[in-house]
Structures are given as structure tokens and as C-alpha cells.
Design a protein around this motif. Structure first.
Motif, PDB file in Angstrom:
ATOM      1  N   PHE A 165      13.088  15.999 -25.799  1.00  0.00           N
ATOM      2  CA  PHE A 165      12.862  17.379 -26.245  1.00  0.00           C
ATOM      3  C   PHE A 165      11.633  17.942 -25.545  1.00  0.00           C
ATOM      4  CE2 PHE A 165      15.771  15.955 -29.454  1.00  0.00           C
ATOM      5  CZ  PHE A 165      16.459  17.094 -29.844  1.00  0.00           C
ATOM      6  N   GLU A 166      10.573  17.144 -25.490  1.00  0.00           N
ATOM      7  CA  GLU A 166       9.350  17.601 -24.831  1.00  0.00           C
ATOM      8  C   GLU A 166       9.610  17.823 -23.340  1.00  0.00           C
ATOM      9  OE1 GLU A 166       6.496  18.509 -26.106  1.00  0.00           O
ATOM     10  OE2 GLU A 166       5.558  18.885 -24.150  1.00  0.00           O
ATOM     11  N   LYS A 167      10.364  16.914 -22.720  1.00  0.00           N
ATOM     12  CA  LYS A 167      10.668  17.056 -21.288  1.00  0.00           C
ATOM     13  C   LYS A 167      11.523  18.293 -21.029  1.00  0.00           C
ATOM     14  CE  LYS A 167      10.158  12.149 -20.348  1.00  0.00           C
ATOM     15  NZ  LYS A 167      10.799  10.847 -20.096  1.00  0.00           N
ATOM     16  N   SER A 168      12.453  18.562 -21.925  1.00  0.00           N
ATOM     17  CA  SER A 168      13.298  19.757 -21.781  1.00  0.00           C
ATOM     18  C   SER A 168      12.463  21.016 -21.984  1.00  0.00           C
ATOM     19  CB  SER A 168      14.437  19.723 -22.801  1.00  0.00           C
ATOM     20  OG  SER A 168      15.208  18.562 -22.638  1.00  0.00           O
ATOM     21  N   PHE A 169      11.554  20.948 -22.950  1.00  0.00           N
ATOM     22  CA  PHE A 169      10.649  22.079 -23.199  1.00  0.00           C
ATOM     23  C   PHE A 169       9.846  22.403 -21.934  1.00  0.00           C
ATOM     24  CE2 PHE A 169       6.271  23.318 -24.150  1.00  0.00           C
ATOM     25  CZ  PHE A 169       6.489  24.529 -24.784  1.00  0.00           C
ATOM     26  N   GLN A 170       9.297  21.373 -21.317  1.00  0.00           N
ATOM     27  CA  GLN A 170       8.480  21.573 -20.106  1.00  0.00           C
ATOM     28  C   GLN A 170       9.320  22.177 -18.978  1.00  0.00           C
ATOM     29  OE1 GLN A 170       5.300  21.288 -19.977  1.00  0.00           O
ATOM     30  NE2 GLN A 170       4.920  20.164 -21.891  1.00  0.00           N
ATOM     31  N   LEU A 171      10.524  21.664 -18.809  1.00  0.00           N
ATOM     32  CA  LEU A 171      11.419  22.148 -17.747  1.00  0.00           C
ATOM     33  C   LEU A 171      11.757  23.622 -17.951  1.00  0.00           C
ATOM     34  CD1 LEU A 171      13.429  21.491 -15.359  1.00  0.00           C
ATOM     35  CD2 LEU A 171      15.096  20.942 -17.132  1.00  0.00           C
ATOM     36  N   LEU A 172      12.165  23.967 -19.167  1.00  0.00           N
ATOM     37  CA  LEU A 172      12.565  25.343 -19.462  1.00  0.00           C
ATOM     38  C   LEU A 172      11.370  26.294 -19.416  1.00  0.00           C
ATOM     39  CD1 LEU A 172      15.103  24.532 -22.257  1.00  0.00           C
ATOM     40  CD2 LEU A 172      15.608  26.057 -20.343  1.00  0.00           C
ATOM     41  N   ASN A 173      10.261  25.855 -19.989  1.00  0.00           N
ATOM     42  CA  ASN A 173       9.120  26.768 -20.059  1.00  0.00           C
ATOM     43  C   ASN A 173       8.446  26.976 -18.708  1.00  0.00           C
ATOM     44  OD1 ASN A 173       9.399  27.399 -22.755  1.00  0.00           O
ATOM     45  ND2 ASN A 173       7.187  27.506 -23.013  1.00  0.00           N
ATOM     46  N   HIS A 174       8.656  26.044 -17.805  1.00  0.00           N
ATOM     47  CA  HIS A 174       8.132  26.237 -16.450  1.00  0.00           C
ATOM     48  C   HIS A 174       8.859  27.400 -15.797  1.00  0.00           C
ATOM     49  CE1 HIS A 174       7.261  25.176 -12.191  1.00  0.00           C
ATOM     50  NE2 HIS A 174       6.082  24.938 -12.737  1.00  0.00           N
ATOM     51  N   GLN A 175      10.139  27.553 -16.115  1.00  0.00           N
ATOM     52  CA  GLN A 175      10.945  28.636 -15.539  1.00  0.00           C
ATOM     53  C   GLN A 175      10.844  29.919 -16.354  1.00  0.00           C
ATOM     54  OE1 GLN A 175      12.671  28.446 -12.649  1.00  0.00           O
ATOM     55  NE2 GLN A 175      13.170  30.625 -12.831  1.00  0.00           N
ATOM     56  N   TRP A 176      10.953  29.787 -17.678  1.00  0.00           N
ATOM     57  CA  TRP A 176      10.957  30.955 -18.570  1.00  0.00           C
ATOM     58  C   TRP A 176       9.991  30.690 -19.718  1.00  0.00           C
ATOM     59  CZ3 TRP A 176      16.229  28.918 -17.747  1.00  0.00           C
ATOM     60  CH2 TRP A 176      16.920  29.581 -16.725  1.00  0.00           C
ATOM     61  N   PRO A 177       8.715  31.043 -19.579  1.00  0.00           N
ATOM     62  CA  PRO A 177       7.735  30.756 -20.632  1.00  0.00           C
ATOM     63  C   PRO A 177       8.108  31.403 -21.967  1.00  0.00           C
ATOM     64  CG  PRO A 177       6.637  31.389 -18.597  1.00  0.00           C
ATOM     65  CD  PRO A 177       8.106  31.662 -18.398  1.00  0.00           C
ATOM     66  N   ARG A 178       8.067  30.617 -23.025  1.00  0.00           N
ATOM     67  CA  ARG A 178       8.335  31.085 -24.389  1.00  0.00           C
ATOM     68  C   ARG A 178       7.340  30.395 -25.318  1.00  0.00           C
ATOM     69  NH1 ARG A 178      11.330  33.667 -21.818  1.00  0.00           N
ATOM     70  NH2 ARG A 178      13.560  34.080 -22.031  1.00  0.00           N
ATOM     71  N   LEU A 179       7.161  30.967 -26.506  1.00  0.00           N
ATOM     72  CA  LEU A 179       6.337  30.291 -27.507  1.00  0.00           C
ATOM     73  C   LEU A 179       6.900  28.906 -27.769  1.00  0.00           C
ATOM     74  CD1 LEU A 179       5.689  32.965 -30.269  1.00  0.00           C
ATOM     75  CD2 LEU A 179       3.991  31.869 -28.789  1.00  0.00           C
ATOM     76  N   ARG A 180       6.009  27.922 -27.910  1.00  0.00           N
ATOM     77  CA  ARG A 180       6.465  26.551 -28.138  1.00  0.00           C
ATOM     78  C   ARG A 180       7.391  26.452 -29.362  1.00  0.00           C
ATOM     79  NH1 ARG A 180       4.944  21.522 -26.550  1.00  0.00           N
ATOM     80  NH2 ARG A 180       5.582  19.894 -27.993  1.00  0.00           N
TER      81      ARG A 180
END
Ligand code: ACO
Length: 155
Positions: free
Chosen positions: A15-30
């Protein structure tokens, strides 16, 4: 070896790795992003992740398209920036299509602003607008996006 797995069947660290991947492209609130990822389930919406050993190299989200029979909506398609252009996006899409076909879906819809070339290579074509969101005010996609679909040969 690359493998496509539903995120909710993966270990918590993914989940954390997916969060990092997605937020690198499209920043969103954690909290918002993590809420979206934790909503993944077998009955859709489902986050599917392309993993290579212990790395998450790609993500895609699939959900039902309420107004169409056996229709899938695809969003949040992303490959790790350092690994683009190596065929992993194609693997992510084709494995996802296989997964969805096995669930009985017959057609996939998606919207893109600037990746028409990528989706065209995969057989997606421009199509009519479809109703995507539940709220009437958001019923239609913005005119600035390109809506595409791909019909599978499913009996
Ligand atoms: N224009 C034209 N052709 C392209 C493009 C492009 N922008 N990108 C890839 N292709 C072609 C490749 O040349 C390749 O062709 P081939 O089969 O003849 O060899 C084929 O498409 C597959 O390319 P991949 O290497 O598999 O693509 P990649 O791994 O780079 O993944 C992706 C593509 C997912 C779009 C990646 O670039 C990315 O993560 N971009 C940033 C996030 C993004 O824009 N995501 C899409 C949002 S839209 C949505 O989510 C519905």
C-alpha cells in the motif's frame, strides 16, 4: 518475474509503495490516496499492481461503469517513471484486460488527456461519451479529455 496482483491481497507494505508510485505522478492528500487504495476489493473497485519481486512498478484501478452492461472503467494507470518505455505499461494493460475478461466484462472505457498514442497502440478507439460518475453535475467527462473504449470478444 512481473506479476499483476489485486492490492488488497498483497502485504501492507505494498500500500505504501503504491501510494508513493501514484503520488509521484498525481500528488494527493495521504489520507485521500490511502482511502482510495484501501477501498480495493474483489467485487470492484479494484487496484491492481504490477509487481517485480518486492517492487511495485505499476498501478491500475478498475471499476464498474454504472450506465453500461458488462462495462469496465479504467483509471489511475501509471508505471514507475524510471521504467517507462520498456513495455511494462502494455503488460499492465493486457494483464488487466485478461483479469477483467475473466470477470465477464465485455468492454473497457477510459479517458486520457495526453496518452492517446499509448492507448491506440493497445487497440482503444475514440468513442461516444458515457456517464461515469453518480452525481448529475459530474455526469459527463470534461470536453478536454479523450474518451476511448475497447471491445473484447467475450461470449
Ligand atoms: N504515444 C505513442 N505511443 C506510446 C506512448 C505515447 N505517449 N507511450 C507508449 N507508447 C507505445 C510504445 O511505443 C509501445 O509501442 P510498441 O508496442 O509498438 O512497442 C506501447 O505504446 C507500449 O508502451 P510501454 O513501454 O508499455 O508504455 P509505458 O511502460 O511507458 O507506460 C504509461 C505508458 C502508463 C502511459 C506511462 O508512460 C505512464 O505511467 N505515464 C504517466 C502517467 C499517465 O499519463 N498515465 C495514463 C493516464 S490515463 C488513465 O489512467 C486512463
Amino acid at each position: 518475474m512481473k506479476e499483476l496482483i489485486p492490492l488488497h491481497h498483497a502485504a501492507e507494505e505494498y500500500f505504501e509503495k503504491s501510494f508513493q508510485l501514484l503520488n509521484h505522478q498525481w500528488p494527493r492528500l495521504r489520507s485521500v490516496r490511502m482511502g482510495m487504495l484501501h477501498s480495493s476489493r474483489d467485487s470492484l473497485p479494484t487496484s491492481l499492481v504490477l509487481v517485480d519481486e518486492d517492487k511495485v512498478i505499476g498501478h491500475i484501478k478498475i471499476k464498474h461503469l454504472a450506465c453500461r452492461h458488462r462495462a469496465l472503467w479504467i483509471e489511475s494507470v501509471v508505471i514507475d517513471k524510471a521504467l517507462r518505455g520498456k513495455g511494462f505499461g502494455k503488460i499492465l494493460m493486457l494483464e488487466t484486460e485478461k483479469y477483467a475478461r475473466e470477470m465477464g466484462f465485455q468492454i473497457a472505457y477510459l479517458s486520457t488527456y495526453d496518452q492517446q498514442g499509448f492507448y491506440s497502440r493497445l487497440g482503444y478507439q475514440e468513442c461516444e461519451k458515457v456517464c461515469v460518475f453518480d452525481k448529475p453535475v459530474d455526469n459527463w467527462l470534461p470536453d478536454t479529455s479523450f474518451l476511448k473504449n475497447k471491445i473484447w470478444n467475450v461470449k
